[in-house]
Design a protein around this motif. Sequence first.
Motif, PDB file in Angstrom:
ATOM      1  N   LEU A 190       1.714  10.222  -8.005  1.00  0.00           N
ATOM      2  CA  LEU A 190       0.906   9.719  -6.903  1.00  0.00           C
ATOM      3  C   LEU A 190      -0.163  10.724  -6.504  1.00  0.00           C
ATOM      4  CD1 LEU A 190       0.761   7.240  -5.034  1.00  0.00           C
ATOM      5  CD2 LEU A 190       2.247   8.456  -3.433  1.00  0.00           C
ATOM      6  N   ARG A 191       0.102  11.997  -6.677  1.00  0.00           N
ATOM      7  CA  ARG A 191      -0.882  13.016  -6.313  1.00  0.00           C
ATOM      8  C   ARG A 191      -2.024  13.109  -7.307  1.00  0.00           C
ATOM      9  NH1 ARG A 191       3.282  17.854  -4.444  1.00  0.00           N
ATOM     10  NH2 ARG A 191       3.543  17.153  -2.277  1.00  0.00           N
ATOM     11  N   PHE A 192      -1.884  12.462  -8.461  1.00  0.00           N
ATOM     12  CA  PHE A 192      -2.960  12.486  -9.455  1.00  0.00           C
ATOM     13  C   PHE A 192      -3.957  11.378  -9.121  1.00  0.00           C
ATOM     14  CE2 PHE A 192      -4.826  11.137 -13.505  1.00  0.00           C
ATOM     15  CZ  PHE A 192      -5.376  12.338 -13.917  1.00  0.00           C
ATOM     16  N   PRO A 193      -5.173  11.717  -8.695  1.00  0.00           N
ATOM     17  CA  PRO A 193      -6.127  10.681  -8.262  1.00  0.00           C
ATOM     18  C   PRO A 193      -6.640   9.867  -9.440  1.00  0.00           C
ATOM     19  CG  PRO A 193      -7.180  12.833  -8.282  1.00  0.00           C
ATOM     20  CD  PRO A 193      -5.738  13.075  -8.605  1.00  0.00           C
ATOM     21  N   ARG A 194      -6.821   8.594  -9.163  1.00  0.00           N
ATOM     22  CA  ARG A 194      -7.371   7.702 -10.183  1.00  0.00           C
ATOM     23  C   ARG A 194      -8.054   6.535  -9.476  1.00  0.00           C
ATOM     24  NH1 ARG A 194      -1.519   6.496 -12.371  1.00  0.00           N
ATOM     25  NH2 ARG A 194      -1.288   8.477 -11.287  1.00  0.00           N
ATOM     26  N   PRO A 195      -9.075   5.972 -10.076  1.00  0.00           N
ATOM     27  CA  PRO A 195      -9.784   4.854  -9.437  1.00  0.00           C
ATOM     28  C   PRO A 195      -8.866   3.641  -9.257  1.00  0.00           C
ATOM     29  CG  PRO A 195     -11.103   5.800 -11.208  1.00  0.00           C
ATOM     30  CD  PRO A 195      -9.736   6.405 -11.321  1.00  0.00           C
ATOM     31  N   GLY A 196      -9.032   2.963  -8.139  1.00  0.00           N
ATOM     32  CA  GLY A 196      -8.298   1.734  -7.891  1.00  0.00           C
ATOM     33  C   GLY A 196      -6.894   1.912  -7.392  1.00  0.00           C
ATOM     34  N   LEU A 197      -6.479   3.143  -7.061  1.00  0.00           N
ATOM     35  CA  LEU A 197      -5.109   3.397  -6.607  1.00  0.00           C
ATOM     36  C   LEU A 197      -5.052   3.311  -5.093  1.00  0.00           C
ATOM     37  CD1 LEU A 197      -2.184   4.220  -7.260  1.00  0.00           C
ATOM     38  CD2 LEU A 197      -2.907   6.606  -7.085  1.00  0.00           C
ATOM     39  N   ASP A 198      -4.250   2.392  -4.585  1.00  0.00           N
ATOM     40  CA  ASP A 198      -4.011   2.258  -3.156  1.00  0.00           C
ATOM     41  C   ASP A 198      -2.657   2.880  -2.812  1.00  0.00           C
ATOM     42  OD1 ASP A 198      -6.162   0.909  -1.764  1.00  0.00           O
ATOM     43  OD2 ASP A 198      -5.718  -0.825  -3.012  1.00  0.00           O
ATOM     44  N   VAL A 199      -2.549   3.425  -1.615  1.00  0.00           N
ATOM     45  CA  VAL A 199      -1.284   3.959  -1.111  1.00  0.00           C
ATOM     46  C   VAL A 199      -0.816   3.053   0.020  1.00  0.00           C
ATOM     47  CG1 VAL A 199      -0.103   5.900  -0.044  1.00  0.00           C
ATOM     48  CG2 VAL A 199      -1.859   6.302  -1.771  1.00  0.00           C
ATOM     49  N   VAL A 200       0.389   2.512  -0.111  1.00  0.00           N
ATOM     50  CA  VAL A 200       0.914   1.532   0.837  1.00  0.00           C
ATOM     51  C   VAL A 200       2.259   2.035   1.346  1.00  0.00           C
ATOM     52  CG1 VAL A 200       1.555  -0.886   1.204  1.00  0.00           C
ATOM     53  CG2 VAL A 200      -0.226  -0.307  -0.463  1.00  0.00           C
ATOM     54  N   ARG A 201       2.466   1.918   2.650  1.00  0.00           N
ATOM     55  CA  ARG A 201       3.742   2.285   3.239  1.00  0.00           C
ATOM     56  C   ARG A 201       4.698   1.100   3.188  1.00  0.00           C
ATOM     57  NH1 ARG A 201       2.750   5.888   8.706  1.00  0.00           N
ATOM     58  NH2 ARG A 201       1.882   7.723   7.649  1.00  0.00           N
ATOM     59  N   PRO A 202       5.993   1.358   2.984  1.00  0.00           N
ATOM     60  CA  PRO A 202       6.945   0.233   3.015  1.00  0.00           C
ATOM     61  C   PRO A 202       7.055  -0.395   4.400  1.00  0.00           C
ATOM     62  CG  PRO A 202       8.095   2.334   2.848  1.00  0.00           C
ATOM     63  CD  PRO A 202       6.644   2.628   2.648  1.00  0.00           C
ATOM     64  N   LEU A 203       6.958   0.435   5.455  1.00  0.00           N
ATOM     65  CA  LEU A 203       6.959  -0.037   6.840  1.00  0.00           C
ATOM     66  C   LEU A 203       5.647   0.396   7.460  1.00  0.00           C
ATOM     67  CD1 LEU A 203      10.566   1.097   7.885  1.00  0.00           C
ATOM     68  CD2 LEU A 203       9.889  -1.016   6.756  1.00  0.00           C
ATOM     69  N   ASP A 204       4.907  -0.545   8.030  1.00  0.00           N
ATOM     70  CA  ASP A 204       3.565  -0.216   8.521  1.00  0.00           C
ATOM     71  C   ASP A 204       3.550   0.345   9.933  1.00  0.00           C
ATOM     72  OD1 ASP A 204       4.056  -2.409  10.111  1.00  0.00           O
ATOM     73  OD2 ASP A 204       2.635  -3.726   9.088  1.00  0.00           O
ATOM     74  N   GLY A 205       4.715   0.503  10.570  1.00  0.00           N
ATOM     75  CA  GLY A 205       4.770   1.108  11.887  1.00  0.00           C
ATOM     76  C   GLY A 205       4.615   0.141  13.040  1.00  0.00           C
ATOM     77  N   SER A 206       4.148  -1.077  12.787  1.00  0.00           N
ATOM     78  CA  SER A 206       3.981  -2.065  13.857  1.00  0.00           C
ATOM     79  C   SER A 206       4.954  -3.230  13.699  1.00  0.00           C
ATOM     80  CB  SER A 206       2.538  -2.581  13.863  1.00  0.00           C
ATOM     81  OG  SER A 206       2.211  -3.191  12.633  1.00  0.00           O
ATOM     82  N   GLY A 207       6.009  -3.040  12.938  1.00  0.00           N
ATOM     83  CA  GLY A 207       7.012  -4.079  12.743  1.00  0.00           C
ATOM     84  C   GLY A 207       6.885  -4.832  11.435  1.00  0.00           C
ATOM     85  N   GLY A 208       5.801  -4.639  10.708  1.00  0.00           N
ATOM     86  CA  GLY A 208       5.619  -5.317   9.428  1.00  0.00           C
ATOM     87  C   GLY A 208       6.328  -4.591   8.296  1.00  0.00           C
ATOM     88  N   VAL A 209       6.770  -5.351   7.307  1.00  0.00           N
ATOM     89  CA  VAL A 209       7.485  -4.805   6.153  1.00  0.00           C
ATOM     90  C   VAL A 209       6.788  -5.261   4.885  1.00  0.00           C
ATOM     91  CG1 VAL A 209       9.694  -4.627   4.959  1.00  0.00           C
ATOM     92  CG2 VAL A 209       9.655  -4.917   7.446  1.00  0.00           C
ATOM     93  N   ASN A 210       6.456  -4.327   4.011  1.00  0.00           N
ATOM     94  CA  ASN A 210       5.901  -4.643   2.698  1.00  0.00           C
ATOM     95  C   ASN A 210       7.055  -4.686   1.696  1.00  0.00           C
ATOM     96  OD1 ASN A 210       3.091  -4.550   3.585  1.00  0.00           O
ATOM     97  ND2 ASN A 210       3.346  -2.331   3.711  1.00  0.00           N
TER      98      ASN A 210
END
Length: 420
Positions: free
Chosen positions: A54-74
């Motif tokens: 994940l620390r290796f940068p590459r185009p098109g890479l998004d970082v998503v949290r499993p829990l968004d902090g406002s009650g939502g769950v991915n």
Amino acid sequence: MEPFLCGDEVAGIVADVGSTCTKMGFVGADSPTAILTEVGRTADGRMVTSLPELRFPRPGLDVVRPLDGSGGVNWDEVQALLEAGVRRVLRATPEEHPLLLAESGFTTHESHVELLKLSLESLGHPAVYLARSAVLSAFCHGKQTALVVDCGASACRVSPVVDGYQLTRSCTSSPRGGDWLEGRLLELLQQRGVGVEPRYGGHAAELRDSYRSWSVRGVVRDLKHCVCRVPEEPLDDAGREGFLEEIPERVYELPDGTRVDVAPELYSAADALFDASQAPSAPTAAEDADAGPRKRPRQDAGLPGQPPAAGNAPLALQELVYQAACRSDVDARKELLASVCLCGGTSLIPGLPARLSHELRAMLPSGFRPKLHTMLPVEREFSAFIGGSILASCGAFQQLWIGRAQYLEEGERVLQRLRW
């Protein structure tokens, strides 16, 4: 239908999914074996759960949290983290190990149903159990009745636990957690004209905003761990100068080589957790929704009622503890305040436990004697996992597993067996 029984020859797995850190390990372990962060999602939809990758940068890479902090769950990210922790780190087969999940951000009935479906159908575990993270943290402290103060990344939550049950309606929370403190530090640096560049340097024009934000937050998080302190008592201007004189001068070097002289406002930024008036701005709508409803304390409590903070401003940490005690049963309040258990990654800031203890003694009447229980830093950070490991090791617990056969037969009704 016979209940699923997990004996000594079948090792269960404990998982604690957080917004920025997921802890996993086998039942009976005193610390997690797998510690995973956020999830990266490439342009072709592949999930990246390894931190070095994940620390290796590459185009098109998004970082998503499993829990968004406002009650939502991915849920896709939650599944990717659980599967990577079991298969890649623990090197285990899900079909052979039951799963105990610490339920922290999954607060709705729909989320509980989705967790059952994810664990038993998608991942293939033979059995699952959902436990409140506050209850597990209390077990980690050796308490059945406690007031659990969880200072996490996305929020600070105070949960009363009585005889092993969480009093959900008495819980209080504030969006001021580790993420809020990092945002405050970043704002203070920008006011001084210091720009924080991520570790990958300046040759990443095609990177997504979420990846750049995640990288910058990593730098600010390291700054927070290195320099932040909380004075043990509230300070006036003269006292603040004396507090800062006792701290040796430090220079923090950013990844781009910029040297930052650690000024007083950086040292004492975490003091805002105990002073609602120091907030630089009002909370967003999502933060305010995460904080939950706020009520005036009940006047028959034996505790003097205090009005909540003006407007929609989040409460200070000691006020969260006070209101959680006021909302709890009258007969349990003294016992709760005598067993205040501090946990969470943000609680590791030096001086925070002593300051919270001081504020509670100053706020409560003389008839109440608050006692703050603090454990070793690693135990505070992983308290929910350690409590789950202890709970799942008990012989009497083995009959509480929800097996796949029970789930297929009863469906959502099997959740009624869980004692929340």
